[in-house]
Design an enzyme around this catalytic site. Structure first.
Site, PDB file in Angstrom:
ATOM      1  N   MET A  20       0.811  -1.210   0.000  1.00  0.00           N
ATOM      2  CA  MET A  20       0.000   0.000   0.000  1.00  0.00           C
ATOM      3  C   MET A  20       0.851   1.270   0.000  1.00  0.00           C
ATOM      4  SD  MET A  20      -3.008  -1.077   2.693  1.00  0.00           S
ATOM      5  CE  MET A  20      -3.925   0.457   2.466  1.00  0.00           C
ATOM      6  N   HIS A  21       0.193   2.390  -0.276  1.00  0.00           N
ATOM      7  CA  HIS A  21       0.710   3.752  -0.071  1.00  0.00           C
ATOM      8  C   HIS A  21       1.760   4.204  -1.078  1.00  0.00           C
ATOM      9  CE1 HIS A  21      -1.343   3.194   3.687  1.00  0.00           C
ATOM     10  NE2 HIS A  21      -0.422   2.394   4.186  1.00  0.00           N
ATOM     11  N   ASP A  38      -2.604  -4.778   0.277  1.00  0.00           N
ATOM     12  CA  ASP A  38      -2.143  -6.082   0.759  1.00  0.00           C
ATOM     13  C   ASP A  38      -2.824  -6.539   2.042  1.00  0.00           C
ATOM     14  OD1 ASP A  38      -0.832  -4.163   2.301  1.00  0.00           O
ATOM     15  OD2 ASP A  38       1.179  -4.888   1.851  1.00  0.00           O
TER      16      ASP A  38
END
Length: 491
Positions: free
Chosen positions: A78-79, A237
């Site tokens: 992520m991110h 995830d």
């Protein structure tokens, strides 16, 4: 029919082939490098992810009837910030979730813009790993590159873009950008203005279990699959791993001991921790979840084994930790190797062994590390308990959860029952399950989870050991506040 699950991780991409009964036919993995161009920075070339897909999927399907492949779903780290120009070229290496360069931007967002405004717009406050601070960093330090941005996306969405040509994302990953209004399910106009990006630069939103398109003919030929293969939107995830462990619906919990550590608590109703110590994110089942995130979990053990002890056999290092030693270790470990997110949100925090003496042995350090990660995860559980959330049992997954010792420590530190699954394949399994829903095999994510996820063992807390760990945890809680003012002075 067959379904491919992609787990786009930080150091490798894992591919899973599964049929609609949950039978896993094959698993392959492809590694790729990480780049640390400056202290605290963490970057990756998105082209490495594409190469992994182009190599991994043909290898996954070797020996199988490729005509049976109906769908693909991805769960991804992520991110991470992936930016493309108008010619669809990647502008710069992706800035990853564990990159810490945005301390100034985070302070400005949380301080100048303010926690209340951020939380009202997105249900979250700024953390160094989130996507919005990375964009602000680019705007300040790489203005010429920032001006070229035509498309903004997240790591697994770049894979979907390469597969389908569709600029897409979904709520579970979008929720970790600090650009998404979790409560209302749309991009936050206020946050887009604050960061200085336009709505047309943002990906189109789909449900995690919805089809975003089919594989482009040229990619289908390259991968050896049919061009009508459906690609699901997928999930971040942690949400994908939660789907893969059946952590869906109301009041379910999953603890993941991966590179990072997470505690994931599901809810059918939108809710925000008033102190923003836990993330309030959208879930891939169409509902919501609260999540606490440790930046370093199983990676702490890898660091100790590889960099400090020079140990090749990780399991052998645990053999000397007898049961009577549990809850009696005088050594503590603060697991802040890369700073920390939940619940302290402190990029300056650093790891430390505390309580060592001339009697301290190698096994004390290993045990302290296992316990420290569990204590750190319990910090987030305590926040949930303060919100009135009662967690009596949880699924457990991730590489660290393969250790019986670590599972036992977690069960007693948390004082919850831990369910072990028949097949624990994390985001890859969740991605394949989302693909099944996208293809109409199951009517909902909850139905897929009920059909495919099976518990084979439960680790229960032991009252006497849980009591010893309760005493140790209360001492552990004294350490970070005592050192908080010291950490910034160490840089």
């Amino acid at each position: 029919m067959l379904y491919i699950g992609i787990a786009l991780g930080t150091s490798a991409c894992k591919f899973l082939l599964m049929d609609e009964t949950g039978d896993i036919k094959n698993i392959v993995s492809r590694d790729y490098p990480l780049s640390f161009p400056k202290p605290g920075w963490s970057e990756q070339d998105p082209a490495a992810w594409v190469r992994a897909v182009e190599e991994g999927i043909p290898a996954l399907l070797d020996g199988f009837d490729v005509a049976q492949v109906a769908g693909i779903g991805a769960g991804g780290q992520m991110h991470g910030l992936v930016v493309l120009d108008a010619e669809e070229r990647v502008i710069r290496p992706a800035i990853l979730w564990n990159d810490g360069r945005t301390a100034e931007e985070v302070d400005d967002l949380n301080g100048t813009v303010g926690w209340e405004r951020l939380s009202a717009a997105t249900a979250n406050i700024a953390f160094a790993g989130f996507t919005a601070p990375k964009l602000l960093w680019m705007k300040k330090h790489e203005p010429q590159l920032f001006a070229r941005i035509a498309k903004i996306m997240l790591p697994k969405d770049y894979i979907n873009y390469v597969l389908t040509g569709v600029h897409c994302t979904e709520p579970s990953d979008a929720a970790g950008t600090l650009l998404y209004d979790v409560e209302h399910g749309c991009w936050s106009e206020e946050m887009l203005r604050i960061v200085g990006v336009r709505a047309e630069q943002m990906p189109r939103l789909f449900a995690s279990y919805a089809p975003v398109g089919t594989v482009l003919p040229e990619m289908a030929e390259r991968l050896g699959i049919r061009p009508d293969t459906i690609v699901a939107a997928g999930a971040g995830d942690n949400a994908a791993a939660a789907v893969g462990t059946g952590t869906v619906g109301e009041g379910a919990c999953n603890i993941s001991i991966g590179t990072s550590g997470t505690i994931f608590i599901t809810s059918e109703k939108f809710g925000v921790d008033p102190h923003n110590a836990l993330h309030a994110f959208a879930h891939a089942d169409g509902n919501y979840h609260l999540m606490g995130v440790m930046l370093s979990a199983a990676s702490c053990n890898q660091w100790l084994m590889d960099k400090v002890l020079g140990a090749e056999d990780y399991a052998a290092e645990q053999e000397g930790i007898a049961e009577e030693r549990l809850g009696r270790n005088p050594v503590f470990f603060l697991p802040y190797l890369m700073g920390e997110r939940s619940p302290i949100n402190d990029t300056d925090a650093r790891a430390a062994f505390i309580g060592m003496s001339l009697d301290t042995e190698r096994r004390d350090l290993v045990q302290a590390l296992f316990e420290g990660v569990a204590f750190g995860m319990r910090d987030s559980l305590e926040v949930a308990r303060q919100l009135g959330i009662r967690i009596e049992r949880s699924k457990i997954c991730g590489g660290g959860a393969k250790s019986p010792l670590w599972r036992k420590i977690f069960a007693n530190v948390m004082n919850v029952k831990l369910d072990i699954l028949a097949s624990e394949q994390g985001p890859g399994m969740g991605g394949a399950m989302l693909a099944m829903v996208a293809c109409g095999v199951y009517p909902s994510v909850a139905d897929a989870a009920a059909a495919l996820v099976r518990v084979v063992e439960t680790v229960e807390p032991e009252p006497a050991l849980a009591a010893r760990y309760e005493e140790r945890y209360q001492k552990y809680r004294l350490l970070y506040p005592a050192l908080k003012a010291v950490f910034p002075k160490l840089h």
